[in-house]
Write an enzyme that holds these catalytic residues in place. Structure first.
Site, PDB file in Angstrom:
ATOM      1  N   LYS A  44       0.839  -1.207   0.000  1.00  0.00           N
ATOM      2  CA  LYS A  44       0.000   0.000   0.000  1.00  0.00           C
ATOM      3  C   LYS A  44       0.876   1.260   0.000  1.00  0.00           C
ATOM      4  O   LYS A  44       0.613   2.213  -0.726  1.00  0.00           O
ATOM      5  CB  LYS A  44      -0.932  -0.005   1.215  1.00  0.00           C
ATOM      6  N   GLN A  88      -4.924  -1.004  10.130  1.00  0.00           N
ATOM      7  CA  GLN A  88      -4.748  -2.342   9.556  1.00  0.00           C
ATOM      8  C   GLN A  88      -5.329  -3.383  10.518  1.00  0.00           C
ATOM      9  O   GLN A  88      -4.991  -3.417  11.698  1.00  0.00           O
ATOM     10  CB  GLN A  88      -3.249  -2.609   9.309  1.00  0.00           C
ATOM     11  N   ASP A 111     -10.952   3.172   4.443  1.00  0.00           N
ATOM     12  CA  ASP A 111     -11.310   1.750   4.378  1.00  0.00           C
ATOM     13  C   ASP A 111     -12.826   1.555   4.304  1.00  0.00           C
ATOM     14  O   ASP A 111     -13.291   0.453   4.006  1.00  0.00           O
ATOM     15  CB  ASP A 111     -10.784   1.029   5.633  1.00  0.00           C
TER      16      ASP A 111
END
Ligand code: NDP
Length: 281
Positions: A44, A88, A111
């Site tokens: 990422k 994460q 997200d």
């Protein structure tokens, strides 16, 4: 349905958008040292650097407390240079994942996991949508798979993939069935699918006898096996269907491209170039 060429195009568009917007910032928080998470985050950050998104990778010790982590999230929420925040997952067991996700400013929630953004999707007014499901929809659009009136079957009901994909398909006017581990006679459902999206995390569980001839099949699965990385769909399914995403090289590259695209979207929300439907004062 190859993901890489489309993902590359989207990344080029993101790079143009970043140049137009000036500085765009993305921060990631990782707690502990889960190996797969470290690999995903590296990819990422590499991808962000390529499109000149300024990214900050905060790696935190496994022993960090929930309050400390919430404090860091609050700092990032207040940081004017940060447009997108990504926590994460998974978080260690001593941390309440839902509480941390809910603490992220919904505008910066690239997200799309915050309850506000999940609710917006349910209401049919998507704001930030999780990257993998948006990537799946972009692939289906790229290959001009008809969705209006189609029978769509989603295998998997996670909040990260299955449920959001099902909502996006519903919004595209498909007739949607969601299957999960309690579904009785899975084949009966999958055989009926014009569009089949599989996100179960079970290596090659969908076999050629389970799919309709001429269907479009999206394999979201990424499973590490002794034979290497395999999807949730047996590659032999390709002989029977019209479209199938490869693993690797299908949905995977799309996920990263869409995360970058969500970050640009967050930057637009924050600069008032797009309206965010929540009064945050
Ligand atoms: P989860 O484990 O959170 O969810 C799996 C879902 O599949 C659950 O809803 C589960 O049902 C259902 N399921 C499991 N086994 C069966 C079965 N035998 N029959 C029917 N349904 C079943 O996984 P995720 O949604 O997070 O991920 C799914 C897969 O996608 C994984 O392989 C993951 O690695 C991959 N992935 C790939 C990404 C990419 O970029 N390509 C991004 C994210 C994930 P129940 O709810 O009843 O337990």
């Amino acid at each position: 349905m190859k993901g890489a060429p489309l993902a590359e195009r989207i990344r080029a568009e993101v790079a143009d958008d970043v140049r137009e917007l000036g500085e765009v910032g993305l921060a990631t928080l990782q707690v502990g040292e889960d190996e797969a998470s470290t690999v995903y985050l590296r990819l990422k950050h590499q991808a962000a650097a390529e499109v000149e998104i300024v990214s900050v990778d905060r790696k935190l010790p496994h022993a960090i407390t929930e309050e400390e982590l919430l404090g860091l999230v609050a700092d990032l929420n207040a940081d004017e240079a940060i447009d997108g925040i990504l926590v994460q997952l998974p978080l260690p067991e001593h941390i309440d994942e839902a509480r941390v996700i809910a603490a992220v400013d919904p505008v910066k929630d690239v997200d799309g996991f915050h309850p506000f953004n999940a609710g917006q999707l349910y209401l049919g007014r998507p704001t930030h949508v999780p990257a993998t499901p948006v990537g799946v929809m972009a692939l289906l659009a790229e290959y001009r798979i008809p969705l209006d009136g189609a029978r769509a079957v989603v295998v998997g009901r996670s909040t990260i993939v299955g449920k959001p994909v099902a909502h996006l398909l519903l919004q595209a006017h498909s007739t949607v069935t969601i299957c999960h581990s309690h579904t009785d006679d899975l084949s009966r459902q999958t055989l009926d699918a014009d569009v089949l999206v599989v996100a179960a995390g079970v290596p090659e569980m969908i076999t050629a006898d389970m799919v309709k001839s001429g269907a479009a099949v999206v394999d979201v699965g990424i499973n590490r096996t002794d034979a290497g990385i395999v999807g949730d769909v047996d590659p032999a399914v390709a002989d029977r269907v019209a479209f199938l995403t490869p693993v690797p090289g299908g949905v995977g590259p799309m996920t990263i491209a869409m995360l970058l695209s969500n970050t640009v979207r967050a930057a637009r929300f924050r600069r008032g170039l797009l309206a965010f439907p929540l009064d945050r004062r």
